[in-house]
Design an enzyme around this catalytic site. Structure first.
Site, short mmCIF file in Angstrom:
data_model
loop_
_atom_site.label_atom_id
_atom_site.label_comp_id
_atom_site.label_asym_id
_atom_site.label_seq_id
_atom_site.Cartn_x
_atom_site.Cartn_y
_atom_site.Cartn_z
N HIS A 12 21.45 -28.40 15.90
CA HIS A 12 20.23 -28.05 16.62
C HIS A 12 19.13 -29.06 16.27
O HIS A 12 18.40 -28.90 15.30
CB HIS A 12 19.80 -26.63 16.24
CG HIS A 12 18.71 -26.06 17.09
ND1 HIS A 12 18.91 -25.01 17.97
CD2 HIS A 12 17.39 -26.37 17.20
CE1 HIS A 12 17.78 -24.70 18.58
NE2 HIS A 12 16.83 -25.53 18.11
N HIS A 14 16.23 -31.63 18.39
CA HIS A 14 15.62 -32.14 19.62
C HIS A 14 15.31 -33.63 19.42
O HIS A 14 14.60 -33.98 18.48
CB HIS A 14 14.34 -31.39 19.94
CG HIS A 14 14.57 -29.94 20.25
ND1 HIS A 14 14.72 -29.47 21.54
CD2 HIS A 14 14.69 -28.85 19.45
CE1 HIS A 14 14.92 -28.16 21.53
NE2 HIS A 14 14.91 -27.76 20.26
N HIS A 192 18.29 -21.26 23.38
CA HIS A 192 17.28 -20.78 22.45
C HIS A 192 16.96 -19.32 22.77
O HIS A 192 16.68 -18.98 23.92
CB HIS A 192 15.98 -21.57 22.59
CG HIS A 192 16.03 -22.96 22.03
ND1 HIS A 192 16.98 -23.88 22.39
CD2 HIS A 192 15.20 -23.58 21.14
CE1 HIS A 192 16.75 -25.01 21.74
NE2 HIS A 192 15.68 -24.85 20.98
N GLU A 195 13.89 -16.14 18.80
CA GLU A 195 12.85 -16.76 17.97
C GLU A 195 11.55 -16.05 18.34
O GLU A 195 11.14 -15.11 17.69
CB GLU A 195 12.79 -18.27 18.24
CG GLU A 195 11.81 -19.02 17.36
CD GLU A 195 11.66 -20.49 17.74
OE1 GLU A 195 11.15 -21.25 16.91
OE2 GLU A 195 12.02 -20.88 18.87
N ASP A 273 15.80 -28.73 13.70
CA ASP A 273 15.02 -28.47 14.91
C ASP A 273 14.20 -29.70 15.31
O ASP A 273 14.64 -30.52 16.11
CB ASP A 273 14.15 -27.23 14.71
CG ASP A 273 13.70 -26.59 16.00
OD1 ASP A 273 14.20 -26.99 17.07
OD2 ASP A 273 12.86 -25.65 15.95
N ASP A 274 12.98 -29.82 14.78
CA ASP A 274 12.07 -30.94 15.06
C ASP A 274 11.51 -31.40 13.71
O ASP A 274 10.35 -31.12 13.38
CB ASP A 274 10.93 -30.50 15.97
CG ASP A 274 11.42 -29.84 17.25
OD1 ASP A 274 11.84 -30.57 18.16
OD2 ASP A 274 11.41 -28.60 17.32
#
Length: 330
Positions: A12, A14, A192, A195, A273-274
């Site tokens: 996961h 981005h 997604h 969350e 994630d980021d």
């Protein structure tokens, strides 16, 4: 051996969200793009909550205007991942940011990204696969365009479809057409959910989109019946603890439900994630999980084998990954 020395599988990530701030600033200078409000005084990405984060994220992507830009970005991201021991990663790639959803333009961007991925694999041994990602708050019609791009370029590199963006924008079922198109093209599916949308968003993603993995999914912990379903059906969660804490979904690492989900038999994996947005790396995630929950080498070996088995890759790649992971744990 420290747990951070272990080879890691990440599911996961981005691609734009993994851009180092210095990389984005450098491109902005080259192109004369004004990024006022994107960075704080220390040069880090600046945002106040999840929805502000989405705006800053999209503003930062404004400097990524050409296939060459995305090729350079991919190389920078994979270099950082490899430095953290990642041997395999799946990155979310959005046709909305790579050609505005136009299939011809998407193919040009994709070619540059794949070239960079091959160079990274040759240099650092890291393997990249792409998951095409409609952006939920851009709406179902744009998602169809992204799904068409995914279907037309499905193959050894583009292996999945997964939706990101604002979980509160519409319902998963609104995007069923896009997911059906991807499924018919042989792509694997994730989304997604769980969350910001709560546990019901996980159930909707499973029922309406028929995905096999859930991005985040951590708020399933609020619904015991859903936790039981995830465990029984073998649904894999792409858990990003540092992201959840940085965005305020959980106040502290101790509050994070990843260990409770794991104890309940849910298949969990660990991703960033980021990462520069959330001041994290894969090594940092591992250190914090070890410190907070007492996870040891055996725990992380299990997590990585789960990720390798759930990866959206061909069986030859999967077998090679598992072999590398098992060799490191002998």
């Amino acid at each position: 051996m420290s747990v951070t020395d272990l080879p890691k599988v990440e599911l996961h990530l981005h691609i734009e969200g993994a851009a180092p701030p210095a990389f984005i600033r450098g491109l902005a200078q080259e192109k004369g793009v004004n990024l006022t409000g994107v960075f704080d005084e220390q040069g880090n990405y600046a945002f106040t909550d999840f929805w502000h984060f989405l705006k800053v994220y999209e503003a930062a992507t404004e400097v990524l205007k050409t296939p060459e830009d995305f090729g350079r970005l991919t190389r920078a991201v994979l270099e950082e991942s490899a430095a953290n021991g990642v041997i395999y990663t799946e990155a979310f790639l959005s046709p909305d940011f790579c050609g505005g959803g136009d299939l011809g333009a998407w193919k040009e961007y994709l070619h540059a990204i794949e070239e960079a991925a091959r160079a990274a694999e040759a240099a650092d041994g890291i393997i990249l696969k792409g998951i095409v990602t409609p952006v939920r708050h851009f709406g179902p019609e744009k998602a169809k365009k992204s799904a068409l791009c995914a279907a037309e370029t499905a193959g050894s590199f583009i292996t999945g479809l997964g939706m990101g963006g604002d979980e509160k924008a519409g319902k998963p079922g609104d995007f069923a057409y896009a997911f059906d198109m991807a499924r018919e093209a042989g792509l694997r599916l994730t989304c997604h959910a769980g969350e910001w949308g709560g546990p019901e968003s996980v159930r909707q993603a499973l029922d309406d989109l028929r995905v096999e993995r859930i991005g985040h999914g951590v708020r399933a912990i609020e619904d015991p019946a859903l936790v039981e379903r995830l465990a029984e059906d073998g649904i894999v969660l792409e858990v990003c603890p540092g992201s959840n804490v940085a965005l305020g979904l959980y106040k502290t690492w101790q509050d994070h439900p990843v260990e409770r989900l794991r104890e309940a038999g849910v298949k969990v994996t660990v991703s960033t994630d980021d990462p520069p947005f959330f001041h994290t790396t894969m090594n940092h995630e591992y250190d914090r999980l070890a410190d907070t929950f007492g996870w040891d080498e055996g725990s992380f070996a299990e997590i990585n084998l789960t990720a390798a088995r759930a990866a959206f890759c061909d069986e030859e790649t999967r077998a090679a990954l598992i072999k590398r992971l098992e060799a490191a744990n002998d």
